[in-house]
Design an enzyme around this catalytic site. Structure first.
Site, mmCIF file in Angstrom:
data_model
loop_
_atom_site.group_PDB
_atom_site.id
_atom_site.type_symbol
_atom_site.label_atom_id
_atom_site.label_comp_id
_atom_site.label_asym_id
_atom_site.label_seq_id
_atom_site.Cartn_x
_atom_site.Cartn_y
_atom_site.Cartn_z
ATOM 1 N N TYR A 175 5.077 9.475 0.856
ATOM 2 C CA TYR A 175 4.907 8.138 0.274
ATOM 3 C C TYR A 175 5.723 8.074 -1.017
ATOM 4 O O TYR A 175 5.307 8.520 -2.074
ATOM 5 C CB TYR A 175 3.436 7.828 -0.008
ATOM 6 N N PRO A 191 -6.827 -0.107 8.311
ATOM 7 C CA PRO A 191 -8.167 -0.617 8.654
ATOM 8 C C PRO A 191 -8.254 -2.132 8.650
ATOM 9 O O PRO A 191 -9.103 -2.693 9.350
ATOM 10 C CB PRO A 191 -9.071 -0.007 7.571
ATOM 11 N N GLY A 201 -3.013 -5.554 6.547
ATOM 12 C CA GLY A 201 -3.123 -6.825 5.827
ATOM 13 C C GLY A 201 -3.307 -8.021 6.754
ATOM 14 O O GLY A 201 -3.773 -9.074 6.322
HETATM 15 N N1 LIG Z 1 -1.515 8.625 9.004
HETATM 16 C C1 LIG Z 1 -0.628 7.678 9.079
HETATM 17 O O1 LIG Z 1 0.318 7.754 9.865
HETATM 18 C C2 LIG Z 1 -0.760 6.483 8.192
HETATM 19 C C3 LIG Z 1 0.050 5.356 8.425
HETATM 20 C C4 LIG Z 1 -0.110 4.261 7.577
HETATM 21 C C5 LIG Z 1 -1.039 4.294 6.555
HETATM 22 N N2 LIG Z 1 -1.789 5.420 6.355
HETATM 23 C C6 LIG Z 1 -2.804 5.474 5.283
HETATM 24 O O2 LIG Z 1 -3.760 4.468 5.539
HETATM 25 C C7 LIG Z 1 -3.917 3.617 4.396
HETATM 26 C C8 LIG Z 1 -4.267 2.233 4.853
HETATM 27 O O3 LIG Z 1 -3.276 1.714 5.708
HETATM 28 P P1 LIG Z 1 -2.326 0.529 5.260
HETATM 29 O O4 LIG Z 1 -2.224 0.512 3.776
HETATM 30 O O5 LIG Z 1 -1.084 0.635 6.051
HETATM 31 O O6 LIG Z 1 -3.048 -0.760 5.835
HETATM 32 P P2 LIG Z 1 -4.331 -1.616 5.415
HETATM 33 O O7 LIG Z 1 -5.173 -0.874 4.457
HETATM 34 O O8 LIG Z 1 -4.928 -2.120 6.683
HETATM 35 O O9 LIG Z 1 -3.659 -2.892 4.708
HETATM 36 C C9 LIG Z 1 -2.909 -2.778 3.532
HETATM 37 C C10 LIG Z 1 -2.171 -4.092 3.299
HETATM 38 O O10 LIG Z 1 -3.095 -5.148 3.203
HETATM 39 C C11 LIG Z 1 -3.020 -5.786 1.939
HETATM 40 N N3 LIG Z 1 -4.406 -5.924 1.462
HETATM 41 C C12 LIG Z 1 -5.285 -4.930 1.160
HETATM 42 N N4 LIG Z 1 -6.472 -5.436 0.797
HETATM 43 C C13 LIG Z 1 -6.355 -6.785 0.886
HETATM 44 C C14 LIG Z 1 -7.242 -7.847 0.620
HETATM 45 N N5 LIG Z 1 -8.499 -7.631 0.230
HETATM 46 N N6 LIG Z 1 -6.787 -9.121 0.795
HETATM 47 C C15 LIG Z 1 -5.515 -9.359 1.206
HETATM 48 N N7 LIG Z 1 -4.622 -8.377 1.468
HETATM 49 C C16 LIG Z 1 -5.036 -7.093 1.305
HETATM 50 C C17 LIG Z 1 -2.230 -4.877 1.051
HETATM 51 O O11 LIG Z 1 -1.419 -5.640 0.176
HETATM 52 P P3 LIG Z 1 -1.770 -5.737 -1.416
HETATM 53 O O12 LIG Z 1 -1.154 -4.546 -2.049
HETATM 54 O O13 LIG Z 1 -1.132 -7.032 -1.790
HETATM 55 O O14 LIG Z 1 -3.256 -5.772 -1.540
HETATM 56 C C18 LIG Z 1 -1.367 -4.112 2.040
HETATM 57 O O15 LIG Z 1 -0.167 -4.810 2.298
HETATM 58 C C19 LIG Z 1 -2.562 3.749 3.686
HETATM 59 O O16 LIG Z 1 -2.633 3.341 2.338
HETATM 60 C C20 LIG Z 1 -2.262 5.216 3.881
HETATM 61 O O17 LIG Z 1 -2.972 5.997 2.932
HETATM 62 C C21 LIG Z 1 -1.669 6.494 7.173
#
Ligand SMILES: NC(=O)c1ccc[n+]([C@@H]2O[C@H](COP(=O)([O-])OP(=O)(O)OC[C@H]3O[C@@H](n4cnc5c(N)ncnc54)[C@H](OP(=O)(O)O)[C@@H]3O)[C@@H](O)[C@H]2O)c1
Length: 289
Positions: free
Chosen positions: A69, A215, A219
């Site tokens: 990251y 999760p 977004g």
């Molecule tokens: N193992 C893997 O291959 C893998 C792949 C991807 C991710 N991950 C891990 O999983 C975590 C979560 O996944 P993710 O970050 O991809 O997806 P996510 O948590 O489903 O969604 C994150 C996105 O949603 C927005 N968001 C978050 N809270 C919000 C809210 N309350 N209202 C409106 N928009 C919101 C964020 O933008 P803002 O910044 O504007 O809030 C961001 O763009 C990552 O941070 C990472 O640690 C692991």
């Protein structure tokens, strides 16, 4: 319930992870505190540091990051914001991806690379032993025996306390389990993507923490006009809170790690622990495929 109540939000329930101990199930994903395309510095580094500090202030004790990251930037920001670490705080990192540009992810599972990246994560996070090291992807070009053996060795050497895998099948989990105790598995899983349900069921049956990445569907489930609008309005919650509350109720081994660079979104997401879905709402969400 609204996002304003988050200051007084009760923490999520806990899970006992093998080799690691107890953490609250609702954690924080640190992939979004870096630059666009998960590449380079964030637009505002101080804001990123503040988000991470606020997460821990609000009771988060499980943070997910990765060497890739940034690369490096997320781990460095975590150390800048949180080191020396509060007792009980667990930071999970990952190795196994090289980065050659924004949004480009190339698996690399050769033992010497996994070892090098583990050593560098120890340095960046300023610890003698990583709490939880997850293999970001099994590299299809490298014998799994090589990848699983080096993880086992790193744990035996004390460089890592607990081990996990990411984006794997049940068969791969079983194979890895012949080399080391699998503490967590991290697969994409949310209301609109349940393709890893078999892995979740395996994790539940075997006492493995299941970390659903994306999760709130990266977004999408938080955007207005989506499938959760009506239910969220009925419950007096936000759509992201509904998506997270469904995960928390779906299985006691689920540990959501919503990612954000915004304190407002962080507080809103953590307050999902206060939202207890009634049976009717849960059934509606279960039926929504
Ligand atoms: N193992 C893997 O291959 C893998 C792949 C991807 C991710 N991950 C891990 O999983 C975590 C979560 O996944 P993710 O970050 O991809 O997806 P996510 O948590 O489903 O969604 C994150 C996105 O949603 C927005 N968001 C978050 N809270 C919000 C809210 N309350 N209202 C409106 N928009 C919101 C964020 O933008 P803002 O910044 O504007 O809030 C961001 O763009 C990552 O941070 C990472 O640690 C692991």
């Amino acid at each position: 319930m609204s996002q304003e109540t988050s200051q007084h939000a009760k923490p999520s329930t806990t899970i006992e992870l093998k080799d690691l101990g107890t953490v609250h199930r609702l954690g924080f994903g640190a992939m979004r505190i870096v630059g666009d395309g998960v590449w380079g510095e964030p637009a505002d580094r101080k804001a990123a540091v503040d988000v991470v500090k606020r997460a821990v202030e609000l009771g988060v004790d499980f943070i997910d990051t990765a060497d890739s990251y940034g690369p490096n930037v997320s781990e460095e920001i975590l150390a800048e914001a949180l080191h020396p670490y509060k007792s009980g705080l667990k930071i999970a990192t990952k190795v196994g991806f090289t980065r050659t540009g924004p949004n480009v992810w190339v698996p690399l599972g050769r033992a010497e690379y996994l070892r090098q990246q583990t050593e560098l994560s120890l340095r960046k996070l300023k610890v003698d032993s990583l709490d939880l090291l997850q293999l970001h992807r099994i590299d299809p070009k490298v014998d799994p025996d090589e990848q699983f053996s080096v993880l086992r060795d790193l744990q035996n050497e004390g460089k890592v306390k607990a081990l996990g895998l990411s984006q794997v099948s049940v068969a791969e989990l079983e194979e890895a389990g012949k080399y080391f105790t699998v503490s967590t598995v991290q697969n994409r899983f949310n209301l609109t993507d349940r393709s890893s349900e078999d892995v979740l069921n395996y994790a539940e049956a075997n006492g493995i923490g299941f970390i659903p990445w994306a999760p709130i569907s990266a977004g999408d489930l938080a955007k207005p006009g989506g499938p959760l609008d009506e239910l969220a309005a009925r419950l007096g919650a936000t759509t992201s809170q509904v998506a997270l509350a469904w995960l928390l109720r779906r299985s006691p081994v689920i540990m959501p790690i919503p990612g954000t660079a915004s304190i407002r979104h962080l507080e809103e997401n953590l307050a999902a622990a206060n939202l207890e879905l009634d049976d009717r709402s849960y059934a509606e969400l279960e039926a929504m495929r």
